[in-house]
Scaffold this motif. Sequence first.
Motif, mmCIF file in Angstrom:
data_model
loop_
_atom_site.group_PDB
_atom_site.id
_atom_site.type_symbol
_atom_site.label_atom_id
_atom_site.label_comp_id
_atom_site.label_asym_id
_atom_site.label_seq_id
_atom_site.Cartn_x
_atom_site.Cartn_y
_atom_site.Cartn_z
ATOM 1 N N SER A 222 0.279 -32.472 8.107
ATOM 2 C CA SER A 222 -0.736 -31.738 7.377
ATOM 3 C C SER A 222 -1.559 -30.893 8.340
ATOM 4 N N ARG A 223 -2.477 -30.183 7.747
ATOM 5 C CA ARG A 223 -3.406 -29.355 8.504
ATOM 6 C C ARG A 223 -4.610 -29.126 7.619
ATOM 7 N N GLY A 224 -5.818 -29.272 8.166
ATOM 8 C CA GLY A 224 -7.021 -29.080 7.371
ATOM 9 C C GLY A 224 -7.759 -27.823 7.771
ATOM 10 N N ASP A 225 -8.730 -27.439 6.952
ATOM 11 C CA ASP A 225 -9.504 -26.251 7.295
ATOM 12 C C ASP A 225 -10.396 -26.488 8.503
ATOM 13 N N TRP A 226 -10.484 -27.736 8.949
ATOM 14 C CA TRP A 226 -11.231 -28.072 10.153
ATOM 15 C C TRP A 226 -10.337 -28.057 11.402
ATOM 16 N N ASP B 159 -0.576 -27.094 -3.143
ATOM 17 C CA ASP B 159 -1.587 -27.097 -4.193
ATOM 18 C C ASP B 159 -0.954 -27.474 -5.526
ATOM 19 N N SER B 160 -1.726 -27.414 -6.591
ATOM 20 C CA SER B 160 -1.232 -27.861 -7.895
ATOM 21 C C SER B 160 -0.097 -26.990 -8.425
ATOM 22 N N ASP B 161 0.065 -25.798 -7.860
ATOM 23 C CA ASP B 161 1.157 -24.907 -8.259
ATOM 24 C C ASP B 161 2.371 -25.032 -7.346
ATOM 25 N N GLY B 162 2.319 -25.958 -6.403
ATOM 26 C CA GLY B 162 3.452 -26.184 -5.525
ATOM 27 C C GLY B 162 3.526 -25.268 -4.319
ATOM 28 N N ARG B 163 2.465 -24.527 -4.043
ATOM 29 C CA ARG B 163 2.442 -23.630 -2.887
ATOM 30 C C ARG B 163 1.765 -24.324 -1.712
ATOM 31 N N PRO B 164 2.215 -24.054 -0.483
ATOM 32 C CA PRO B 164 1.541 -24.662 0.675
ATOM 33 C C PRO B 164 0.039 -24.405 0.621
ATOM 34 N N THR B 165 -0.749 -25.410 0.920
ATOM 35 C CA THR B 165 -2.193 -25.231 0.916
ATOM 36 C C THR B 165 -2.579 -24.172 1.942
ATOM 37 N N GLU B 166 -3.725 -23.541 1.718
ATOM 38 C CA GLU B 166 -4.162 -22.465 2.620
ATOM 39 C C GLU B 166 -4.181 -22.897 4.083
ATOM 40 N N PRO B 167 -4.764 -24.063 4.414
ATOM 41 C CA PRO B 167 -4.766 -24.447 5.825
ATOM 42 C C PRO B 167 -3.366 -24.673 6.396
ATOM 43 N N PHE B 168 -2.399 -25.048 5.520
ATOM 44 C CA PHE B 168 -1.062 -25.365 6.021
ATOM 45 C C PHE B 168 -0.161 -24.140 6.129
ATOM 46 N N LYS B 169 -0.531 -23.034 5.515
ATOM 47 C CA LYS B 169 0.320 -21.840 5.523
ATOM 48 C C LYS B 169 0.732 -21.394 6.925
ATOM 49 N N PRO B 170 -0.171 -21.442 7.925
ATOM 50 C CA PRO B 170 0.256 -21.019 9.267
ATOM 51 C C PRO B 170 1.422 -21.832 9.818
ATOM 52 N N VAL B 171 1.569 -23.082 9.368
ATOM 53 C CA VAL B 171 2.676 -23.909 9.846
ATOM 54 C C VAL B 171 3.999 -23.382 9.299
ATOM 55 N N VAL B 172 4.064 -23.155 7.982
ATOM 56 C CA VAL B 172 5.330 -22.749 7.379
ATOM 57 C C VAL B 172 5.723 -21.328 7.762
#
Length: 326
Positions: A204-208, A267-280
Amino acid sequence: MSSTPRTRRGTALATALMSASLVLTACGSEGDDTGDKAAETHSVKAENGTVEIPADPQRIVTIGNTNLPFIDLGGKPVGVTEVSDSELAVLPEEQKAAYEAAEVIGGSGGEVDLEKLAGLKPDLILVQFHTNDWDKVGKRLESIAPTVLWGLDTEWKAFAGEIAEAGNVTDELSRQTAEFKKKVAKIQETYRKTIDDTSFVDISRGDWSDPGTFYIADIGCSEIARDDIGLDLPEAAEGKDPLAYESLPFEQISELSKYDVITYPVDSDGRPTEPFKPVVETNTWKALPAVNSGRALGVFCPGNNSYGPVLQYLDSLDRELATLSK
């Protein structure tokens, strides 16, 4: 345990409580009509000792991490502290309405208005923040109404159970507990071979998180997958800090290739969360065998400190595990 840094919220909240200006005089004494309601009481054990509380509290204020778990159990607080927009966004409409109907007495990291809190004439206050801050604020809260405190390390099932007992919402707790057990049993039965023969890693990855870093999640929803479902997931050695506390550079993403399956937050729509997007978006991620073979599973975890969000997580995990057999 939580997958978010709750200690930050707790410390900030305690500081805010200390900074709020209010002389607490005669709260709940002269002219208070709550006496009849609180005539029947019972004792509960809490971080702040044994507390005598109303058997059927009518005016409950929730502070810190008790807001959404109490509402999840069907509670309707008269006062709350702020929660983030992202937390509100994933709430069922009925729960969101219950939160919005309450008076906001302070922010998640800002000032808490103790005068407004006292003006609500609560007959019970539910609080979760760091126990080190209790000596600074506890007596002031207790002078307003019976106050039940939980430390940040309270296990989530115990947390839900104790909130239900204190807030007299045990019927909903029983329903949720039964549903949780049913979903866990279904996943274990349906995916037994996968559970027994597959190595997983939850990242995972958080906004922090610092730029260019991620972490291996061994707390939060990952704990449920490991300890309740039985997935083979890495965890910290006994007595050591959780793996989630260590930030790993993107260069180490390639080391995830030793695991059969990777789970990551969506997220609830199945898209990578904003903080995790840089990983993918990294080439290293795209080159992982699990990613190329469809064995990187995006799982939705709206929270992990009450049954409602956990049930949503189990549904998401169930759907994703089903794709491994296709």
